[in-house]
Design an enzyme around this catalytic site. Sequence first.
Site, PDB file in Angstrom:
ATOM      1  N   ASP A 103       0.867  -1.183   0.000  1.00  0.00           N
ATOM      2  CA  ASP A 103       0.000   0.000   0.000  1.00  0.00           C
ATOM      3  C   ASP A 103       0.899   1.228   0.000  1.00  0.00           C
ATOM      4  O   ASP A 103       1.213   1.797   1.048  1.00  0.00           O
ATOM      5  CB  ASP A 103      -0.920  -0.010   1.212  1.00  0.00           C
ATOM      6  N   VAL A 104       1.321   1.625  -1.200  1.00  0.00           N
ATOM      7  CA  VAL A 104       2.303   2.707  -1.343  1.00  0.00           C
ATOM      8  C   VAL A 104       1.713   3.949  -2.002  1.00  0.00           C
ATOM      9  O   VAL A 104       2.307   5.023  -1.954  1.00  0.00           O
ATOM     10  CB  VAL A 104       3.532   2.209  -2.131  1.00  0.00           C
ATOM     11  N   LYS A 105       0.565   3.796  -2.656  1.00  0.00           N
ATOM     12  CA  LYS A 105      -0.170   4.912  -3.267  1.00  0.00           C
ATOM     13  C   LYS A 105       0.745   5.847  -4.055  1.00  0.00           C
ATOM     14  O   LYS A 105       0.655   7.076  -3.941  1.00  0.00           O
ATOM     15  CB  LYS A 105      -0.952   5.701  -2.211  1.00  0.00           C
ATOM     16  N   ARG A 106       1.595   5.275  -4.863  1.00  0.00           N
ATOM     17  CA  ARG A 106       2.481   6.086  -5.690  1.00  0.00           C
ATOM     18  C   ARG A 106       1.715   6.629  -6.893  1.00  0.00           C
ATOM     19  O   ARG A 106       0.718   6.059  -7.327  1.00  0.00           O
ATOM     20  CB  ARG A 106       3.687   5.272  -6.164  1.00  0.00           C
ATOM     21  N   THR A 140      -0.531  -0.290  -4.687  1.00  0.00           N
ATOM     22  CA  THR A 140      -1.615   0.673  -4.883  1.00  0.00           C
ATOM     23  C   THR A 140      -1.050   1.910  -5.574  1.00  0.00           C
ATOM     24  O   THR A 140       0.073   2.339  -5.291  1.00  0.00           O
ATOM     25  CB  THR A 140      -2.270   1.063  -3.550  1.00  0.00           C
TER      26      THR A 140
END
Length: 308
Positions: A103-106, A140
């Site tokens: 869950d890194v939302k890059r 993510t």
Amino acid sequence: MIEKLIQGIKKTGAPIVVGLDPMLSYIPEHITQKAFAEYGETLEGAGEAIWQYNKGIVDAVCDLVPAVKPQIAMYEQFGIEGLKAFARTVSYCKEKGLVVIGDVKRGDIGSTSEAYAVGHLGKVQVGSKSYYGFDEDFATVNPYLGSDGIKPFIKVCKEEKKGLFILVKTSNPSSGEFQDRLIDGRPLYELVGEQVAKWGEELMGDTYSYIGAVVGATYPEMGKVLREIMPKSFILVPGYGAQGGKGADLVHFFNKDGLGAIVNSSRGIIAAYKQEKYASFGSENYADASRQAVLDMREDIASALAGR
């Protein structure tokens, strides 16, 4: 990797992903005391406490769930030592046969997006050799910058047979400030969902795409619409438990085959021993409390799906 996730869901009967989002306040005192005795009240000590806490939970639940989702911000706050704990956690979960959703939302463009994709999903070239960085199975990604930000990830996913979960409708209360805005009479999240479905056509598994979506459990009616817009995309559903979502809210996220969605719970599982319902386990048995929380969540979801 989408096939491994599906197989894991079928094997466990649990379309559940455990969010490994540690805070020091969640970690029982006996773990932090031991880590601080060895490393002091330092970032290294914090990293050790996080790792030991995570390991206990993973050992307790790895036979019950197909996947885990470590949220990188919870590790980054402790700097390099936190990232070491993140990497160690990812590696250990994979050893246990779990699918790891980073869950890194890059979300960026060009070479920057490519570097993020390589760091989390692919291999980086070092002279004549190549190495995996964090090596998650999924990541993510924020689509706000458009296709320029997504296509480098898709390229790496094709090479590595890995996948993405793209933010479409998030579970937080203020998500509607942008995501619900009408564009040509339709909410923006629907348009993003359509684009996710198109991106997904570029990377299909046997029945589902490697390109999925994030849609919050706190918006079940929107989830129903998005399920129809993205029939071949797996939906990662945050917001269960601590954020207010419950089994009855989830039925529309699943397809008729009983697949198509995986539901995340973070502190509702990893800090279960702090809840009144599981207080009898005590902090020493925090991992057993987490296991019971998973069993209860599995039953809640199964009952909801059976009754739809």
